[in-house]
Write a protein that holds these residues in place. Structure first.
Motif, PDB file in Angstrom:
ATOM      1  N   ASP A  95       0.863  -1.174   0.000  1.00  0.00           N
ATOM      2  CA  ASP A  95       0.000   0.000   0.000  1.00  0.00           C
ATOM      3  C   ASP A  95       0.904   1.230   0.000  1.00  0.00           C
ATOM      4  N   GLU A  98       0.326   4.295   0.638  1.00  0.00           N
ATOM      5  CA  GLU A  98       0.094   5.274   1.697  1.00  0.00           C
ATOM      6  C   GLU A  98       0.493   4.758   3.075  1.00  0.00           C
ATOM      7  N   THR A  99       0.223   3.492   3.342  1.00  0.00           N
ATOM      8  CA  THR A  99       0.479   2.943   4.690  1.00  0.00           C
ATOM      9  C   THR A  99       1.739   2.090   4.763  1.00  0.00           C
ATOM     10  N   ARG A 149      -4.617   1.486  -8.713  1.00  0.00           N
ATOM     11  CA  ARG A 149      -5.700   1.791  -7.769  1.00  0.00           C
ATOM     12  C   ARG A 149      -6.562   0.552  -7.582  1.00  0.00           C
ATOM     13  N   HIS A 167      -7.401   2.318  -2.701  1.00  0.00           N
ATOM     14  CA  HIS A 167      -6.020   2.343  -2.239  1.00  0.00           C
ATOM     15  C   HIS A 167      -5.076   2.396  -3.442  1.00  0.00           C
TER      16      HIS A 167
END
Length: 248
Positions: free
Chosen positions: A18, A20-21, A212, A216
């Motif tokens: 991921d 972002e995380t 995508r 996410h």
């Protein structure tokens, strides 16, 4: 087909995270070393932009075909200009790559040593690298279905993910593409300098990019080796099947 190996012992190394995380979603042999094929081209481009700043029209005439259509002659020109192995040393230092090394044969940028894990790190760095990174990613977003050599590069991520945000494919060992001239003597292949770090013989096919999924942004890197004699379509089909498994 199993996620790690096909019925004929296809070799795969992959990592999906991921963006972002940084959560790891899929991983197998993510630090197994492969020859890069064209996966090195974003590194060549970023290094050039770091050293020269805003690309001139002449720069764009090399960078954009190299990133979008995987143009080998453009890559060779920029590889030579950048000092060959020095490009890799600079990018390893800037990005913090842990497994990437220059090729034994400095003529062969496609024999750079890398891993799926380092490709993930490269994409993470590109997203944070200001205008140079944005330029590289925008051109990877505008990938062309057919490479400059005439091979269809829509295998893997482009066949599985709708409108990926970036794509960089790699392939090596399938012979000349439809747009390439035939080698003068097919019975006398170019001599390879031995390299105990990677397999230089079996056909290699890789798919990487930004995708995508369910709101996410995922970073995907999948590198594969195929049994000797595997043709383009068979490798592409297998790689797309494995990509489907990773993203669904």
């Amino acid at each position: 087909m199993a996620a790690e190996h096909g019925p004929d012992d296809q070799r795969a190394g992959y990592l999906v995270v991921d963006a972002e995380t940084s959560a790891v979603l899929r991983r197998h042999d993510s630090r197994h070393r492969f020859r890069s094929a064209s996966l090195v081209k974003p590194l060549i481009a970023l290094d050039h932009l770091r050293r020269h700043g805003e690309p001139s029209d002449a720069d764009r005439a090399l960078l954009e075909p190299m990133l979008r259509a995987s143009h080998d002659d453009a890559a060779s020109e920029l590889w030579d200009r950048g000092g060959r192995k020095e490009i890799i040393h600079r990018m390893v230092a800037e990005i913090g790559l842990t497994d990437t090394e220059p090729p034994r044969d400095q003529d062969m940028w496609g024999y750079v040593v890398l891993t799926a894990a380092d490709m993930i790190q490269m994409y993470r760095h590109l997203r944070a690298a200001g205008e140079p990174g944005a330029y590289v990613l925008e051109n990877l977003r505008r990938w062309t279905q057919f490479g400059a050599d005439g091979f269809d590069q829509s295998f893997g991520i482009p066949s599985v993910a709708q409108s990926p945000e970036a794509v960089k494919q790699g392939w090596s060992g399938f012979g000349p593409g439809p747009n390439d001239p035939a080698p003068p003597d097919p019975a006398s292949p170019r001599r390879k300098i031995p390299d105990d770090r990677v397999d230089l013989d079996r056909p290699a096919m890789h798919t990487t990019g930004l995708v995508r999924r369910d709101g996410h942004l995922l970073i995907v890197a999948l590198c594969t080796l195929h049994p000797a004699g595997t043709d383009w379509n068979s490798a592409a089909t297998r790689l797309t099947e494995l990509t489907t498994t990773l993203l669904n």
